[in-house]
Design a protein around this motif. Sequence first.
Motif, PDB file in Angstrom:
ATOM      1  N   ILE A   1      15.036   9.745  -0.282  1.00 14.00           N
ATOM      2  CA  ILE A   1      15.689  11.055  -0.356  1.00 14.00           C
ATOM      3  C   ILE A   1      15.005  11.938  -1.391  1.00 14.00           C
ATOM      4  O   ILE A   1      14.735  13.126  -1.155  1.00 14.00           O
ATOM      5  N   PHE A   2      14.713  11.365  -2.551  1.00 16.76           N
ATOM      6  CA  PHE A   2      14.055  12.154  -3.591  1.00 16.76           C
ATOM      7  C   PHE A   2      12.607  12.468  -3.219  1.00 16.76           C
ATOM      8  O   PHE A   2      12.047  13.455  -3.695  1.00 16.76           O
ATOM      9  N   GLY A   3      12.006  11.642  -2.382  1.00 20.69           N
ATOM     10  CA  GLY A   3      10.672  11.977  -1.898  1.00 20.69           C
ATOM     11  C   GLY A   3      10.693  13.240  -1.054  1.00 20.69           C
ATOM     12  O   GLY A   3       9.856  14.138  -1.236  1.00 20.69           O
ATOM     13  N   PHE A   4      11.646  13.335  -0.133  1.00 17.04           N
ATOM     14  CA  PHE A   4      11.770  14.539   0.678  1.00 17.04           C
ATOM     15  C   PHE A   4      12.198  15.733  -0.177  1.00 17.04           C
ATOM     16  O   PHE A   4      11.762  16.864   0.082  1.00 17.04           O
TER      17      PHE A   4
ATOM     18  N   SER B   1       0.828  -1.211   0.000  1.00 17.81           N
ATOM     19  CA  SER B   1       0.000   0.000   0.000  1.00 17.81           C
ATOM     20  C   SER B   1       0.861   1.259   0.000  1.00 17.81           C
ATOM     21  O   SER B   1       0.644   2.172  -0.809  1.00 17.81           O
ATOM     22  N   SER B   2       1.855   1.306   0.888  1.00 14.90           N
ATOM     23  CA  SER B   2       2.735   2.488   0.942  1.00 14.90           C
ATOM     24  C   SER B   2       3.579   2.610  -0.315  1.00 14.90           C
ATOM     25  O   SER B   2       3.729   3.707  -0.867  1.00 14.90           O
ATOM     26  N   ALA B   3       4.126   1.495  -0.782  1.00 14.53           N
ATOM     27  CA  ALA B   3       4.986   1.526  -1.960  1.00 14.53           C
ATOM     28  C   ALA B   3       4.214   1.900  -3.217  1.00 14.53           C
ATOM     29  O   ALA B   3       4.667   2.732  -4.015  1.00 14.53           O
ATOM     30  N   GLN B   4       3.045   1.313  -3.411  1.00 14.57           N
ATOM     31  CA  GLN B   4       2.263   1.581  -4.616  1.00 14.57           C
ATOM     32  C   GLN B   4       1.724   3.002  -4.633  1.00 14.57           C
ATOM     33  O   GLN B   4       1.686   3.641  -5.683  1.00 14.57           O
ATOM     34  N   PHE B   5       1.292   3.502  -3.479  1.00 19.87           N
ATOM     35  CA  PHE B   5       0.824   4.884  -3.423  1.00 19.87           C
ATOM     36  C   PHE B   5       1.950   5.840  -3.758  1.00 19.87           C
ATOM     37  O   PHE B   5       1.766   6.807  -4.513  1.00 19.87           O
ATOM     38  N   TYR B   6       3.123   5.579  -3.215  1.00 16.74           N
ATOM     39  CA  TYR B   6       4.285   6.441  -3.462  1.00 16.74           C
ATOM     40  C   TYR B   6       4.658   6.459  -4.937  1.00 16.74           C
ATOM     41  O   TYR B   6       4.837   7.526  -5.530  1.00 16.74           O
ATOM     42  N   VAL B   7       4.753   5.286  -5.544  1.00 14.99           N
ATOM     43  CA  VAL B   7       5.151   5.198  -6.948  1.00 14.99           C
ATOM     44  C   VAL B   7       4.068   5.763  -7.866  1.00 14.99           C
ATOM     45  O   VAL B   7       4.359   6.513  -8.809  1.00 14.99           O
TER      46      VAL B   7
ATOM     47  N   PHE C   1      -1.947  26.459  -8.869  1.00 15.35           N
ATOM     48  CA  PHE C   1      -1.644  26.730  -7.463  1.00 15.35           C
ATOM     49  C   PHE C   1      -2.268  25.669  -6.554  1.00 15.35           C
ATOM     50  O   PHE C   1      -1.608  25.151  -5.633  1.00 15.35           O
ATOM     51  N   VAL C   2      -3.524  25.321  -6.815  1.00 14.57           N
ATOM     52  CA  VAL C   2      -4.207  24.314  -5.998  1.00 14.57           C
ATOM     53  C   VAL C   2      -3.521  22.955  -6.137  1.00 14.57           C
ATOM     54  O   VAL C   2      -3.282  22.253  -5.148  1.00 14.57           O
ATOM     55  N   VAL C   3      -3.184  22.580  -7.376  1.00 13.20           N
ATOM     56  CA  VAL C   3      -2.503  21.303  -7.605  1.00 13.20           C
ATOM     57  C   VAL C   3      -1.147  21.287  -6.904  1.00 13.20           C
ATOM     58  O   VAL C   3      -0.736  20.268  -6.328  1.00 13.20           O
ATOM     59  N   THR C   4      -0.447  22.401  -6.925  1.00 17.38           N
ATOM     60  CA  THR C   4       0.861  22.488  -6.265  1.00 17.38           C
ATOM     61  C   THR C   4       0.731  22.277  -4.763  1.00 17.38           C
ATOM     62  O   THR C   4       1.529  21.553  -4.150  1.00 17.38           O
ATOM     63  N   LEU C   5      -0.285  22.888  -4.156  1.00 16.87           N
ATOM     64  CA  LEU C   5      -0.501  22.707  -2.719  1.00 16.87           C
ATOM     65  C   LEU C   5      -0.860  21.259  -2.389  1.00 16.87           C
ATOM     66  O   LEU C   5      -0.343  20.685  -1.416  1.00 16.87           O
ATOM     67  N   VAL C   6      -1.735  20.665  -3.199  1.00 15.93           N
ATOM     68  CA  VAL C   6      -2.132  19.283  -2.970  1.00 15.93           C
ATOM     69  C   VAL C   6      -0.933  18.347  -3.134  1.00 15.93           C
ATOM     70  O   VAL C   6      -0.733  17.421  -2.332  1.00 15.93           O
ATOM     71  N   ALA C   7      -0.120  18.603  -4.166  1.00 17.97           N
ATOM     72  CA  ALA C   7       1.056  17.760  -4.407  1.00 17.97           C
ATOM     73  C   ALA C   7       2.048  17.870  -3.252  1.00 17.97           C
ATOM     74  O   ALA C   7       2.614  16.852  -2.815  1.00 17.97           O
ATOM     75  N   ALA C   8       2.277  19.082  -2.760  1.00 13.74           N
ATOM     76  CA  ALA C   8       3.196  19.263  -1.632  1.00 13.74           C
ATOM     77  C   ALA C   8       2.692  18.496  -0.406  1.00 13.74           C
ATOM     78  O   ALA C   8       3.474  17.851   0.307  1.00 13.74           O
ATOM     79  N   PHE C   9       1.373  18.539  -0.173  1.00 15.93           N
ATOM     80  CA  PHE C   9       0.802  17.816   0.967  1.00 15.93           C
ATOM     81  C   PHE C   9       0.935  16.311   0.797  1.00 15.93           C
ATOM     82  O   PHE C   9       1.290  15.597   1.746  1.00 15.93           O
ATOM     83  N   LEU C  10       0.673  15.806  -0.418  1.00 15.57           N
ATOM     84  CA  LEU C  10       0.749  14.365  -0.651  1.00 15.57           C
ATOM     85  C   LEU C  10       2.187  13.857  -0.570  1.00 15.57           C
ATOM     86  O   LEU C  10       2.424  12.725  -0.145  1.00 15.57           O
ATOM     87  N   TRP C  11       3.154  14.683  -0.997  1.00 12.29           N
ATOM     88  CA  TRP C  11       4.552  14.294  -0.792  1.00 12.29           C
ATOM     89  C   TRP C  11       4.857  14.232   0.697  1.00 12.29           C
ATOM     90  O   TRP C  11       5.592  13.347   1.166  1.00 12.29           O
ATOM     91  N   LEU C  12       4.278  15.163   1.462  1.00 11.19           N
ATOM     92  CA  LEU C  12       4.482  15.175   2.909  1.00 11.19           C
ATOM     93  C   LEU C  12       3.905  13.931   3.554  1.00 11.19           C
ATOM     94  O   LEU C  12       4.428  13.437   4.573  1.00 11.19           O
ATOM     95  N   VAL C  13       2.825  13.401   2.987  1.00  9.97           N
ATOM     96  CA  VAL C  13       2.180  12.209   3.541  1.00  9.97           C
ATOM     97  C   VAL C  13       2.856  10.927   3.059  1.00  9.97           C
ATOM     98  O   VAL C  13       3.160  10.024   3.838  1.00  9.97           O
ATOM     99  N   SER C  14       3.084  10.849   1.744  1.00 11.28           N
ATOM    100  CA  SER C  14       3.555   9.591   1.152  1.00 11.28           C
ATOM    101  C   SER C  14       5.011   9.280   1.471  1.00 11.28           C
ATOM    102  O   SER C  14       5.372   8.110   1.648  1.00 11.28           O
ATOM    103  N   THR C  15       5.856  10.310   1.542  1.00 10.17           N
ATOM    104  CA  THR C  15       7.282  10.052   1.758  1.00 10.17           C
ATOM    105  C   THR C  15       7.582   9.472   3.137  1.00 10.17           C
ATOM    106  O   THR C  15       8.278   8.451   3.244  1.00 10.17           O
ATOM    107  N   PRO C  16       7.086  10.068   4.235  1.00 10.53           N
ATOM    108  CA  PRO C  16       7.319   9.427   5.535  1.00 10.53           C
ATOM    109  C   PRO C  16       6.700   8.038   5.624  1.00 10.53           C
ATOM    110  O   PRO C  16       7.262   7.151   6.279  1.00 10.53           O
ATOM    111  N   ALA C  17       5.529   7.852   4.993  1.00  8.13           N
ATOM    112  CA  ALA C  17       4.900   6.528   5.024  1.00  8.13           C
ATOM    113  C   ALA C  17       5.774   5.494   4.324  1.00  8.13           C
ATOM    114  O   ALA C  17       5.944   4.371   4.812  1.00  8.13           O
ATOM    115  N   TRP C  18       6.336   5.873   3.182  1.00  8.78           N
ATOM    116  CA  TRP C  18       7.218   4.964   2.461  1.00  8.78           C
ATOM    117  C   TRP C  18       8.530   4.756   3.220  1.00  8.78           C
ATOM    118  O   TRP C  18       9.082   3.651   3.244  1.00  8.78           O
ATOM    119  N   ALA C  19       9.045   5.799   3.857  1.00  4.52           N
ATOM    120  CA  ALA C  19      10.272   5.662   4.656  1.00  4.52           C
ATOM    121  C   ALA C  19      10.055   4.690   5.807  1.00  4.52           C
ATOM    122  O   ALA C  19      10.924   3.860   6.108  1.00  4.52           O
TER     123      ALA C  19
END
Length: 239
Positions: A196-199, A94-100, A135-153
């Motif tokens: 690293i690239f996720g962060f 789940s974490s790996a597939q969401f991240y990729v 702008f909205v997509v950028t904010l959503v993407a920044a949030f999802l990187w914040l969620v997905s990267t620690p989960a994958w780590a």
Amino acid sequence: MSSFQLNLNPLKEPLGFIKVLEWIASIFAFATCGGFKGKTEIQLTCHKGKENKTITAAFAYPFRLNEASFDAIPDANVCDINWENYVLIGDYSSSAQFYVTFAVFVFLYCLAALLLYVGYTNLYRDSRELPMIDFVVTLVAAFLWLVSTPAWAKALTDIKIATGPGIVKELQPCNHQVTCYFGSVTSMGSLNVSVIFGFLNMILWGGNAWFVYKETSLHSPSNTSASHSQGGIPPPSGI
């Protein structure tokens, strides 16, 4: 709709230049994770005959370790035990597939945004909706990187534990029927790089939000508002 006109000037500005960096970083994020293949090796010493054997469990993206059974070549029945009945522990798909998957969508969005920046510059700058959507997509993407990267780590940490020396204690035959020694596990350096690239992506998208915000009507008045202020009704003069 405006016709396509190539204009590379936006790439020299932070708005376009950071988007190129985001595009490259997304490639490394999903490629280093999605393309991983590894295996865990365990050395066995049979109680009968004192033979030394090796069993391996191959695993790969999306890291459903509970489907990675052990195997011994050429005979799966080593020390009178069918090792295909034993698997690694854990399901981290789940974490790996969401991240990729998210990284792939980011890659595609960056391509579309760069095409808009360099091919339809005037359309982007004159529109109220496109910068706001960006702008909205950028904010959503920044949030999802914040969620997905620690989960994958966190999932990667658990994968390292599940495929490391601790697996010997989890295999039931190793506690009674045979003597087991942990052999080796494939280096997970590429998976570390993916984290690293996720962060890095998280930082890039968070920082880029400001430059995209500057293109929206929230930061500067639209052309329509500007034209109204320059129309028949003069602006009030000071006393």
